[in-house]
Design a protein around this motif. Structure first.
Motif, mmCIF file in Angstrom:
data_model
loop_
_atom_site.group_PDB
_atom_site.id
_atom_site.type_symbol
_atom_site.label_atom_id
_atom_site.label_comp_id
_atom_site.label_asym_id
_atom_site.label_seq_id
_atom_site.Cartn_x
_atom_site.Cartn_y
_atom_site.Cartn_z
ATOM 1 N N GLY A 75 -26.150 56.974 25.690
ATOM 2 C CA GLY A 75 -26.981 55.778 25.809
ATOM 3 C C GLY A 75 -28.304 55.867 25.080
ATOM 4 N N ALA A 76 -28.517 56.952 24.322
ATOM 5 C CA ALA A 76 -29.802 57.127 23.655
ATOM 6 C C ALA A 76 -29.682 57.560 22.192
ATOM 7 C CB ALA A 76 -30.642 58.154 24.410
ATOM 8 N N THR A 77 -28.698 58.422 21.880
ATOM 9 C CA THR A 77 -28.640 58.952 20.520
ATOM 10 C C THR A 77 -27.270 58.854 19.860
ATOM 11 O OG1 THR A 77 -28.111 61.193 21.272
ATOM 12 C CG2 THR A 77 -30.458 60.638 21.018
ATOM 13 N N PHE A 78 -26.188 58.864 20.635
ATOM 14 C CA PHE A 78 -24.857 59.032 20.062
ATOM 15 C C PHE A 78 -23.816 58.268 20.871
ATOM 16 C CE2 PHE A 78 -20.795 61.306 19.760
ATOM 17 C CZ PHE A 78 -20.648 61.416 18.383
ATOM 18 N N ALA A 79 -22.797 57.768 20.172
ATOM 19 C CA ALA A 79 -21.657 57.138 20.840
ATOM 20 C C ALA A 79 -20.379 57.481 20.096
ATOM 21 C CB ALA A 79 -21.835 55.625 20.899
ATOM 22 N N TRP A 80 -19.300 57.542 20.856
ATOM 23 C CA TRP A 80 -17.968 57.792 20.316
ATOM 24 C C TRP A 80 -17.109 56.589 20.694
ATOM 25 C CZ3 TRP A 80 -16.123 61.788 17.422
ATOM 26 C CH2 TRP A 80 -14.731 61.879 17.279
ATOM 27 N N LEU A 81 -16.681 55.818 19.702
ATOM 28 C CA LEU A 81 -15.806 54.670 19.911
ATOM 29 C C LEU A 81 -14.370 55.174 19.919
ATOM 30 C CD1 LEU A 81 -15.199 51.602 20.035
ATOM 31 C CD2 LEU A 81 -15.382 51.583 17.527
ATOM 32 N N CYS A 82 -13.635 54.862 20.986
ATOM 33 C CA CYS A 82 -12.285 55.397 21.095
ATOM 34 C C CYS A 82 -11.365 54.446 21.861
ATOM 35 C CB CYS A 82 -12.302 56.767 21.751
ATOM 36 S SG CYS A 82 -13.181 56.858 23.318
ATOM 37 N N ASP A 83 -10.097 54.786 21.859
ATOM 38 C CA ASP A 83 -9.063 54.027 22.565
ATOM 39 C C ASP A 83 -9.075 52.542 22.204
ATOM 40 O OD1 ASP A 83 -7.958 56.241 23.733
ATOM 41 O OD2 ASP A 83 -8.902 55.951 25.686
ATOM 42 N N VAL A 84 -9.325 52.239 20.939
ATOM 43 C CA VAL A 84 -9.308 50.857 20.470
ATOM 44 C C VAL A 84 -7.855 50.453 20.267
ATOM 45 C CG1 VAL A 84 -10.027 49.266 18.644
ATOM 46 C CG2 VAL A 84 -11.541 51.152 19.343
ATOM 47 N N ILE A 85 -7.441 49.404 20.984
ATOM 48 C CA ILE A 85 -6.053 48.947 20.855
ATOM 49 C C ILE A 85 -5.976 47.448 21.058
ATOM 50 C CG2 ILE A 85 -5.458 49.384 23.291
ATOM 51 C CD1 ILE A 85 -2.661 50.401 21.941
ATOM 52 N N VAL A 86 -5.094 46.826 20.273
ATOM 53 C CA VAL A 86 -4.779 45.404 20.410
ATOM 54 C C VAL A 86 -3.305 45.311 20.761
ATOM 55 C CG1 VAL A 86 -4.648 43.178 19.210
ATOM 56 C CG2 VAL A 86 -6.547 44.754 18.716
ATOM 57 N N ASP A 87 -2.999 44.459 21.725
ATOM 58 C CA ASP A 87 -1.607 44.226 22.111
ATOM 59 C C ASP A 87 -0.800 43.949 20.838
ATOM 60 O OD1 ASP A 87 0.831 42.799 22.759
ATOM 61 O OD2 ASP A 87 -0.009 42.414 24.734
ATOM 62 N N PRO A 88 0.320 44.657 20.623
ATOM 63 C CA PRO A 88 1.118 44.439 19.414
ATOM 64 C C PRO A 88 1.503 42.973 19.196
ATOM 65 C CG PRO A 88 1.897 46.384 20.555
ATOM 66 C CD PRO A 88 0.878 45.730 21.457
ATOM 67 N N ASP A 89 1.716 42.218 20.269
ATOM 68 C CA ASP A 89 2.086 40.810 20.134
ATOM 69 C C ASP A 89 0.910 39.923 19.739
ATOM 70 O OD1 ASP A 89 4.711 41.397 20.837
ATOM 71 O OD2 ASP A 89 4.340 41.035 22.969
ATOM 72 N N ALA A 90 -0.308 40.446 19.795
ATOM 73 C CA ALA A 90 -1.505 39.650 19.481
ATOM 74 C C ALA A 90 -2.161 40.078 18.173
ATOM 75 C CB ALA A 90 -2.506 39.760 20.631
ATOM 76 N N ARG A 91 -1.579 41.023 17.476
ATOM 77 C CA ARG A 91 -2.180 41.522 16.238
ATOM 78 C C ARG A 91 -2.107 40.483 15.132
ATOM 79 N NH1 ARG A 91 0.116 47.687 16.872
ATOM 80 N NH2 ARG A 91 -1.193 48.130 18.687
ATOM 81 N N GLY A 92 -3.055 40.579 14.203
ATOM 82 C CA GLY A 92 -3.081 39.667 13.060
ATOM 83 C C GLY A 92 -3.904 38.419 13.298
ATOM 84 N N ALA A 93 -4.543 38.298 14.448
ATOM 85 C CA ALA A 93 -5.333 37.099 14.771
ATOM 86 C C ALA A 93 -6.834 37.385 14.772
ATOM 87 C CB ALA A 93 -4.903 36.545 16.135
ATOM 88 N N GLY A 94 -7.244 38.553 14.254
ATOM 89 C CA GLY A 94 -8.661 38.888 14.201
ATOM 90 C C GLY A 94 -9.226 39.444 15.492
ATOM 91 N N ILE A 95 -8.359 39.762 16.439
ATOM 92 C CA ILE A 95 -8.818 40.241 17.746
ATOM 93 C C ILE A 95 -9.462 41.618 17.632
ATOM 94 C CG2 ILE A 95 -8.035 40.930 20.052
ATOM 95 C CD1 ILE A 95 -5.961 38.615 19.783
ATOM 96 N N GLY A 96 -8.913 42.486 16.803
ATOM 97 C CA GLY A 96 -9.497 43.809 16.616
ATOM 98 C C GLY A 96 -10.898 43.717 16.031
ATOM 99 N N VAL A 97 -11.080 42.831 15.071
ATOM 100 C CA VAL A 97 -12.402 42.620 14.473
ATOM 101 C C VAL A 97 -13.373 42.100 15.534
ATOM 102 C CG1 VAL A 97 -13.707 41.267 12.790
ATOM 103 C CG2 VAL A 97 -11.496 42.254 12.151
ATOM 104 N N ARG A 98 -12.941 41.127 16.329
ATOM 105 C CA ARG A 98 -13.788 40.580 17.392
ATOM 106 C C ARG A 98 -14.167 41.666 18.393
ATOM 107 N NH1 ARG A 98 -15.703 36.484 18.633
ATOM 108 N NH2 ARG A 98 -14.404 35.092 17.457
ATOM 109 N N LEU A 99 -13.199 42.514 18.745
ATOM 110 C CA LEU A 99 -13.446 43.591 19.692
ATOM 111 C C LEU A 99 -14.514 44.550 19.168
ATOM 112 C CD1 LEU A 99 -12.682 45.146 22.308
ATOM 113 C CD2 LEU A 99 -10.874 46.256 20.956
#
Length: 147
Positions: A75-99
């Motif tokens: 919360g002050a110096t570093f972050a690790w972004l992980c476990d990013v996933i979009v439902d396979p049936d919802a891919r291609g609609a820009g949801i990952g970018v929005r997330l």
């Protein structure tokens, strides 16, 4: 952890509200569709969620969770972004970018020095959000765990 972020469009809602997370659905997505988390036990995922900032994108009409990400941070110096996933049936609609945009907007007030991630196949998505390949990867090290 600060205030909650919610960003809505006509079709999707991004939220940092942990009470909206459908933990069962997220576990199912990760443990069956994410190459890095295949077979991850539910209790391991729940412990990971408990120690992280959790994010989701939801269908604005039904409320169904379409995507998930978590961030491990001091919360002050570093972050690790992980476990990013979009439902396979919802891919291609820009949801990952929005997330990813929503996660970064939520973290922005923290003024972190560095946000890191590891990806095998989504470099294009993360480049759009300002991530770069390491100039000096030989400086980074990892100690493999027991899993």
């Amino acid at each position: 952890m600060g205030g909650m972020t919610e960003i809505s469009t006509a079709r999707h809602v991004f939220s940092s509200d942990p009470s909206r997370i459908d933990a069962e659905r997220v576990h199912a997505l990760l443990s069956t569709h994410a190459y890095w988390a295949l077979g991850r036990p539910r209790e391991v995922h729940e412990a990971a969620m408990a120690g992280s900032r959790n994010y989701g994108v939801y269908d604005a009409e039904t409320g169904r969770q379409l995507a998930y990400a978590r961030v491990v941070t001091d919360g002050a110096t570093f972050a690790w972004l992980c476990d990013v996933i979009v439902d396979p049936d919802a891919r291609g609609a820009g949801i990952g970018v929005r997330l990813v945009q929503g996660v970064l907007a939520d973290l922005e007030p923290l003024r972190l020095k560095r946000i890191a991630l590891v990806t095998e196949d989504a470099h294009g998505l993360y480049r759009k959000a300002g991530f770069e390949v390491l100039d000096d990867p030989e400086r980074w090290m990892v100690r493999p765990g027991v899993l």
